[in-house]
Motif scaffolding. Structure first.
Motif, PDB file in Angstrom:
ATOM      1  N   PHE A 102       0.845  -1.197   0.000  1.00  0.00           N
ATOM      2  CA  PHE A 102       0.000   0.000   0.000  1.00  0.00           C
ATOM      3  C   PHE A 102       0.875   1.239   0.000  1.00  0.00           C
ATOM      4  CE2 PHE A 102       0.537  -0.949   4.548  1.00  0.00           C
ATOM      5  CZ  PHE A 102       0.924   0.292   5.057  1.00  0.00           C
ATOM      6  N   ALA A 103       0.275   2.343  -0.426  1.00  0.00           N
ATOM      7  CA  ALA A 103       0.877   3.670  -0.331  1.00  0.00           C
ATOM      8  C   ALA A 103       0.003   4.497   0.587  1.00  0.00           C
ATOM      9  CB  ALA A 103       0.974   4.325  -1.710  1.00  0.00           C
ATOM     10  N   ALA A 104       0.604   5.247   1.490  1.00  0.00           N
ATOM     11  CA  ALA A 104      -0.156   6.051   2.437  1.00  0.00           C
ATOM     12  C   ALA A 104       0.500   7.413   2.579  1.00  0.00           C
ATOM     13  CB  ALA A 104      -0.244   5.358   3.794  1.00  0.00           C
ATOM     14  N   GLY A 105      -0.310   8.409   2.887  1.00  0.00           N
ATOM     15  CA  GLY A 105       0.199   9.758   3.093  1.00  0.00           C
ATOM     16  C   GLY A 105      -0.816  10.788   2.664  1.00  0.00           C
ATOM     17  N   TRP A 106      -0.575  12.021   3.082  1.00  0.00           N
ATOM     18  CA  TRP A 106      -1.457  13.126   2.712  1.00  0.00           C
ATOM     19  C   TRP A 106      -1.053  13.733   1.372  1.00  0.00           C
ATOM     20  CZ3 TRP A 106      -5.823  14.002   5.369  1.00  0.00           C
ATOM     21  CH2 TRP A 106      -5.908  13.483   6.657  1.00  0.00           C
ATOM     22  N   SER A 107       0.211  13.601   1.017  1.00  0.00           N
ATOM     23  CA  SER A 107       0.720  14.152  -0.241  1.00  0.00           C
ATOM     24  C   SER A 107       2.004  13.405  -0.573  1.00  0.00           C
ATOM     25  CB  SER A 107       0.997  15.653  -0.099  1.00  0.00           C
ATOM     26  OG  SER A 107       2.141  15.871   0.718  1.00  0.00           O
ATOM     27  N   PRO A 108       2.540  13.553  -1.802  1.00  0.00           N
ATOM     28  CA  PRO A 108       3.818  12.898  -2.113  1.00  0.00           C
ATOM     29  C   PRO A 108       4.936  13.263  -1.152  1.00  0.00           C
ATOM     30  CG  PRO A 108       2.762  13.655  -4.131  1.00  0.00           C
ATOM     31  CD  PRO A 108       1.947  14.209  -2.997  1.00  0.00           C
ATOM     32  N   ALA A 109       4.839  14.436  -0.508  1.00  0.00           N
ATOM     33  CA  ALA A 109       5.911  14.872   0.379  1.00  0.00           C
ATOM     34  C   ALA A 109       5.974  14.079   1.669  1.00  0.00           C
ATOM     35  CB  ALA A 109       5.751  16.364   0.701  1.00  0.00           C
ATOM     36  N   HIS A 164       1.864   0.410  -9.427  1.00  0.00           N
ATOM     37  CA  HIS A 164       0.449   0.490  -9.062  1.00  0.00           C
ATOM     38  C   HIS A 164       0.266   1.428  -7.869  1.00  0.00           C
ATOM     39  CE1 HIS A 164      -3.610  -1.338  -8.125  1.00  0.00           C
ATOM     40  NE2 HIS A 164      -3.254  -0.914  -6.919  1.00  0.00           N
ATOM     41  N   GLU A 165       1.106   1.274  -6.847  1.00  0.00           N
ATOM     42  CA  GLU A 165       0.975   2.113  -5.661  1.00  0.00           C
ATOM     43  C   GLU A 165       1.342   3.562  -5.962  1.00  0.00           C
ATOM     44  OE1 GLU A 165      -0.574   1.095  -3.136  1.00  0.00           O
ATOM     45  OE2 GLU A 165      -0.662  -0.950  -3.912  1.00  0.00           O
ATOM     46  N   PHE A 166       2.324   3.770  -6.834  1.00  0.00           N
ATOM     47  CA  PHE A 166       2.698   5.139  -7.178  1.00  0.00           C
ATOM     48  C   PHE A 166       1.584   5.838  -7.956  1.00  0.00           C
ATOM     49  CE2 PHE A 166       6.959   4.701  -5.677  1.00  0.00           C
ATOM     50  CZ  PHE A 166       7.435   6.000  -5.550  1.00  0.00           C
ATOM     51  N   SER A 167       0.772   5.074  -8.673  1.00  0.00           N
ATOM     52  CA  SER A 167      -0.353   5.720  -9.353  1.00  0.00           C
ATOM     53  C   SER A 167      -1.299   6.328  -8.326  1.00  0.00           C
ATOM     54  CB  SER A 167      -1.085   4.711 -10.239  1.00  0.00           C
ATOM     55  OG  SER A 167      -1.868   3.820  -9.473  1.00  0.00           O
ATOM     56  N   HIS A 168      -1.453   5.676  -7.166  1.00  0.00           N
ATOM     57  CA  HIS A 168      -2.251   6.254  -6.090  1.00  0.00           C
ATOM     58  C   HIS A 168      -1.591   7.511  -5.536  1.00  0.00           C
ATOM     59  CE1 HIS A 168      -5.052   2.995  -6.170  1.00  0.00           C
ATOM     60  NE2 HIS A 168      -4.227   2.095  -5.671  1.00  0.00           N
ATOM     61  N   GLU A 219      -8.896   0.633  -8.396  1.00  0.00           N
ATOM     62  CA  GLU A 219      -7.924  -0.446  -8.560  1.00  0.00           C
ATOM     63  C   GLU A 219      -7.734  -0.797 -10.031  1.00  0.00           C
ATOM     64  OE1 GLU A 219      -6.004  -1.488  -6.089  1.00  0.00           O
ATOM     65  OE2 GLU A 219      -7.074   0.077  -4.998  1.00  0.00           O
ATOM     66  N   TYR A 220      -8.813  -0.809 -10.800  1.00  0.00           N
ATOM     67  CA  TYR A 220      -8.673  -1.019 -12.246  1.00  0.00           C
ATOM     68  C   TYR A 220      -7.804   0.086 -12.855  1.00  0.00           C
ATOM     69  CZ  TYR A 220     -12.321  -4.649 -12.590  1.00  0.00           C
ATOM     70  OH  TYR A 220     -13.047  -5.805 -12.487  1.00  0.00           O
ATOM     71  N   LEU A 221      -8.059   1.334 -12.449  1.00  0.00           N
ATOM     72  CA  LEU A 221      -7.293   2.461 -12.995  1.00  0.00           C
ATOM     73  C   LEU A 221      -5.820   2.361 -12.603  1.00  0.00           C
ATOM     74  CD1 LEU A 221      -9.800   5.396 -12.330  1.00  0.00           C
ATOM     75  CD2 LEU A 221      -9.261   4.336 -14.527  1.00  0.00           C
ATOM     76  N   ALA A 222      -5.557   1.951 -11.357  1.00  0.00           N
ATOM     77  CA  ALA A 222      -4.169   1.831 -10.915  1.00  0.00           C
ATOM     78  C   ALA A 222      -3.456   0.698 -11.636  1.00  0.00           C
ATOM     79  CB  ALA A 222      -4.109   1.627  -9.397  1.00  0.00           C
ATOM     80  N   ASP A 223      -4.165  -0.417 -11.872  1.00  0.00           N
ATOM     81  CA  ASP A 223      -3.564  -1.508 -12.649  1.00  0.00           C
ATOM     82  C   ASP A 223      -3.199  -1.019 -14.047  1.00  0.00           C
ATOM     83  OD1 ASP A 223      -3.857  -3.250 -10.548  1.00  0.00           O
ATOM     84  OD2 ASP A 223      -5.641  -4.260 -11.351  1.00  0.00           O
ATOM     85  N   ALA A 224      -4.142  -0.307 -14.689  1.00  0.00           N
ATOM     86  CA  ALA A 224      -3.883   0.202 -16.036  1.00  0.00           C
ATOM     87  C   ALA A 224      -2.739   1.206 -16.032  1.00  0.00           C
ATOM     88  CB  ALA A 224      -5.153   0.845 -16.600  1.00  0.00           C
ATOM     89  N   SER A 225      -2.669   2.036 -14.989  1.00  0.00           N
ATOM     90  CA  SER A 225      -1.577   3.008 -14.900  1.00  0.00           C
ATOM     91  C   SER A 225      -0.237   2.308 -14.752  1.00  0.00           C
ATOM     92  CB  SER A 225      -1.806   3.947 -13.710  1.00  0.00           C
ATOM     93  OG  SER A 225      -2.954   4.738 -13.896  1.00  0.00           O
ATOM     94  N   ALA A 226      -0.200   1.222 -13.972  1.00  0.00           N
ATOM     95  CA  ALA A 226       1.052   0.483 -13.799  1.00  0.00           C
ATOM     96  C   ALA A 226       1.535  -0.074 -15.133  1.00  0.00           C
ATOM     97  CB  ALA A 226       0.866  -0.646 -12.782  1.00  0.00           C
ATOM     98  N   VAL A 227       0.607  -0.561 -15.950  1.00  0.00           N
ATOM     99  CA  VAL A 227       0.982  -1.057 -17.283  1.00  0.00           C
ATOM    100  C   VAL A 227       1.471   0.091 -18.150  1.00  0.00           C
ATOM    101  CG1 VAL A 227       0.113  -2.127 -19.389  1.00  0.00           C
ATOM    102  CG2 VAL A 227      -0.566  -3.030 -17.165  1.00  0.00           C
ATOM    103  N   GLN A 228       0.774   1.229 -18.066  1.00  0.00           N
ATOM    104  CA  GLN A 228       1.194   2.402 -18.841  1.00  0.00           C
ATOM    105  C   GLN A 228       2.577   2.863 -18.412  1.00  0.00           C
ATOM    106  OE1 GLN A 228      -1.429   5.732 -18.343  1.00  0.00           O
ATOM    107  NE2 GLN A 228      -0.124   7.158 -19.457  1.00  0.00           N
ATOM    108  N   MET A 251      -7.068   0.524   0.967  1.00  0.00           N
ATOM    109  CA  MET A 251      -5.855   1.116   0.420  1.00  0.00           C
ATOM    110  C   MET A 251      -4.806   0.077   0.026  1.00  0.00           C
ATOM    111  SD  MET A 251      -4.594   2.763   4.022  1.00  0.00           S
ATOM    112  CE  MET A 251      -3.288   3.730   3.281  1.00  0.00           C
ATOM    113  N   LEU A 252      -5.147  -1.196   0.108  1.00  0.00           N
ATOM    114  CA  LEU A 252      -4.183  -2.246  -0.175  1.00  0.00           C
ATOM    115  C   LEU A 252      -4.157  -2.622  -1.654  1.00  0.00           C
ATOM    116  CD1 LEU A 252      -5.030  -4.529   2.866  1.00  0.00           C
ATOM    117  CD2 LEU A 252      -3.060  -3.010   2.654  1.00  0.00           C
ATOM    118  N   PHE A 253      -3.070  -3.268  -2.075  1.00  0.00           N
ATOM    119  CA  PHE A 253      -2.948  -3.742  -3.458  1.00  0.00           C
ATOM    120  C   PHE A 253      -3.914  -4.876  -3.741  1.00  0.00           C
ATOM    121  CE2 PHE A 253      -0.970  -6.809  -6.414  1.00  0.00           C
ATOM    122  CZ  PHE A 253      -0.963  -6.026  -7.555  1.00  0.00           C
ATOM    123  N   GLY A 254      -4.081  -5.781  -2.786  1.00  0.00           N
ATOM    124  CA  GLY A 254      -4.969  -6.927  -2.947  1.00  0.00           C
ATOM    125  C   GLY A 254      -5.935  -7.040  -1.782  1.00  0.00           C
ATOM    126  N   GLU A 255      -6.986  -7.829  -1.965  1.00  0.00           N
ATOM    127  CA  GLU A 255      -7.990  -8.026  -0.918  1.00  0.00           C
ATOM    128  C   GLU A 255      -7.334  -8.628   0.311  1.00  0.00           C
ATOM    129  OE1 GLU A 255     -11.460  -6.983   0.134  1.00  0.00           O
ATOM    130  OE2 GLU A 255     -11.492  -7.356  -2.014  1.00  0.00           O
TER     131      GLU A 255
END
Length: 640
Positions: free
Chosen positions: A134-141, A166-170, A250-259, A294-298
């Motif tokens: 997972f990725a967590a935080g209020w902003s990239p900083a 995938h997590e960086f897309s979040h 999650e679909y969008l993040a998967d697609a972003s990871a491929v992109q 907020m996790l990658f998988g269930e």
């Protein structure tokens, strides 16, 4: 979907989240009011007394929910690292010799450099054998990336890169802020169940003999049961909110990871291992209800309100010909011999050194199109990853080691900000001596010597690599660093635009990591209210990037016509030079996403008035975009 459209979606999703939360709170308050009135026999009382009881019950219940949510949210203000530590995460040390941990750190740094955001803190959930992240935080900083021990052990490098992408897309799309806010809101909704259990216990077992003798008139058990029922409604509502907010993302993040990575085998392989291994993506933490969205998988066995789409559907979206029966075949194979990520890496001959490429010469000019540059914001692709690998290879080991250490990273940052003009550098060193003493001056001069002749493409990445070490300092030390960065910037106004922009970017990121908000009021602005700020930015860039008045004026008007067509504004030199932009950032950062896209196109048009950019101009563009919270990957290809 581009970065700016995603930003608009995130704002709409935030509104929907708040609406669902309000509806859930109202439903819970109504249930509690009815239950309390029934438990106290108030339905037989006069209407005025019933209304008064209902009013105060609603106030106390709603207040308890809101205060609990606020308490939990404030507790998460320490950033993404707080969430990771709460789940048992262990920070990956900068000097680790563990091959899996080094591979993880390298992948995270590569993806961060390719994405144009600060390198986040990296954690491992050591006691979790399932594959998850997972990725967590209020902003990239103040972001943190955490992966389970199962992900480290079972995933090969491509699969790990797919999960991290995938997590960086979040991170890039602003999903993290919604995720962490959702943790706070859900805690408030679930809080009543905890209070209900307390009331039930106190009513059933507390109070001694008198209470037992008078149990028929004791309302606490009934109120406790009512609160537990209301809490159950809260659990139901929380799961519904999690599902409605999370599944499509999650679909969008998967697609972003491929992109991002330009290959489906990595993230699809990780999903197949989740489906084929007995441990799957399950977590053992008792806080699953809080963090499942907020996790990658269930994190648990599938339920009615799952936070993620069905695993087979996610794989089929990546590989249309996928047959779910393949998971059974993999399960049988891996039951006898579970996969090892490092062994698979060796079998595939993966080597970052072979994947990276050479950095361009400093005087190389690249053809650019403003709209193509704006379209690449928040959308790193495989060439950017290769550039990131090349960048990491170009740093001498001793500089990388110093960038990752809290005691040496500050001197590297100060060295980056030290001007090449002797009189300016003398003023900066005097300011540094006054704030930190002679030892800091000596360390900074030594760091500046190591950085002499540093390739322009390495300056911004070095600041990104230093950031986790800077952020790890206590808040008071970070405040001192903020003051020092300001002092170095203002020691003498004759600094380059890039040095100024880099210092402001570092200042802003450190400020956000400390206070969870930009160093200016977060307000929405229109192009009309930002006319003067836009003109100042374009004028500063035009004068800095063009040798004569005529070409600077031409470049300025090209950019102005792109963002403010039909609104002539003569180019005037800002009174305080580049420092005049301090007043512009709060306005420009408050522009709507589509207006920011236009502004970036105008910035590119001014900097590349002849249609090309030098390497230094590319990094200046990336730094300006960073100030606008629009992360721009390294520009590595010739836009068609």
């Amino acid at each position: 979907m581009d970065f700016f459209e995603r930003q608009r979606q995130v704002k709409r999703m935030s509104f929907r989240l708040v609406l669902l939360y309000v509806l859930a709170v109202l439903a819970i308050v109504a249930v509690v009011c009815l239950a309390v009135a029934w438990a106290l026999g108030a339905f037989e009382a006069p209407a005025a007394e019933l209304a008064w009881l209902m009013f105060w019950t609603a106030v106390l219940t709603g207040g308890a929910i809101l205060l609990a949510s606020l308490f939990r949210t404030i507790g998460l203000r320490a950033g993404g690292g707080k969430v990771a530590r709460d789940l048992g995460g262990v920070l990956v040390p900068e000097d680790t010799t563990d091959l899996r941990l080094r591979r993880l750190r390298n992948v995270v740094e590569e993806v961060a450099l390719a994405s144009g955001v600060p390198v986040p803190e990296v954690y491992v959930l050591e006691d979790e054998p399932g594959i998850n992240a997972f990725a967590a935080g209020w902003s990239p900083a103040d972001a943190a990336i955490a992966v389970t021990r199962g992900a480290l052990d079972r995933l090969n490098r491509d699969e790990l890169q797919g999960v991290i992408a995938h997590e960086f897309s979040h991170v890039l799309n602003g999903d993290m802020r919604i995720n962490i806010r959702l943790i706070g809101l859900l805690f408030g909704i679930l809080f009543l169940a905890i209070v209900g259990r307390t009331f039930l216990y106190a009513g059933a077992f507390g109070g001694g003999r008198d209470r037992r003798d008078n149990q028929g008139s004791n309302p606490l058990p009934l109120i406790g049961i009512a609160l537990i029922v209301a809490g159950s409604i809260g659990v139901f509502a929380g799961r519904l909110i999690q599902a409605s907010v999370s599944r499509q993302r999650e679909y969008l993040a998967d697609a972003s990871a491929v992109q991002f990575t330009r290959q489906t085998s990595g993230i699809a392989g990780a999903l197949k291992k989740i489906g084929g291994l007995e441990t799957g993506s399950r977590l053992s933490t008792p806080k699953i209800d809080e963090v499942g969205h907020m996790l990658f998988g269930e994190a648990r066995l599938r339920s009615l309100f799952a936070t993620h789409p069905p695993l087979a559907d996610r794989i089929r979206a990546l590989e249309p010909g996928f047959d779910p029966a393949q998971l059974d075949v993999l399960a049988r194979r891996w039951r006898a011999a579970p996969p090892s990520g490092l062994v698979e890496d060796a079998a595939m001959g993966l080597s970052p050194a072979e994947q990276g490429g050479q950095l361009p010469d400093q005087d190389t000019r690249m053809a650019v199109r403003p709209d193509a540059v704006a379209a690449s914001v928040g959308a790193p692709q495989q060439p950017a990853y290769q550039r990131a690998e090349s960048i990491l290879e170009r740093f001498p080991p001793e500089i990388l080691a110093r960038a990752r250490r809290g005691d040496t990273a500050p001197s590297l940052v100060f060295g980056l900000l030290l001007s090449e003009q002797p009189e300016v550098a003398d003023s900066q060193l005097a300011a540094l001596r006054e704030r930190h003493g002679e030892a800091a001056v000596a360390d900074t001069v030594a760091a500046a010597g190591w950085l002499t002749g540093l390739h322009p493409l390495l300056r911004l990445p070095l600041a990104q690599l230093c950031f986790p070490a800077l952020r790890a300092h206590p808040a008071a030390t970070r405040q001192d660093l903020l003051g020092t960065i300001d002092a170095l910037t203002r020691a003498d106004g004759r600094v380059s635009v890039f040095e100024y922009a880099l210092s402001r970017l570092l200042h802003r990121d450190l400020y956000e990591a400390t206070y969870d908000t930009p160093p200016w009021p977060v307000r929405t602005h229109s192009l009309a209210t930002c006319r003067n700020a836009i003109a100042s930015l374009l004028a500063v860039l035009a004068r800095a990037g063009h040798p004569d008045e005529a070409s600077a004026d031409r470049a300025y008007h090209v950019g102005l016509a792109m963002i403010l067509p039909g609104q002539p504004m003569p180019m005037t030199a800002p009174q305080h030079g580049v420092l005049a932009l301090d007043a512009a950032w709060p306005l420009l950062d408050g522009l709507a996403p589509q207006d920011k896209s236009l502004l970036i196109q105008a910035v590119v048009a001014v900097i590349s008035e002849d249609g090309t950019m030098t390497v230094t101009e590319q990094e200046l563009t990336r730094t300006i975009c960073g100030m606008l919270h629009c992360p721009l990957p390294p520009l590595t290809t010739l836009p068609a």
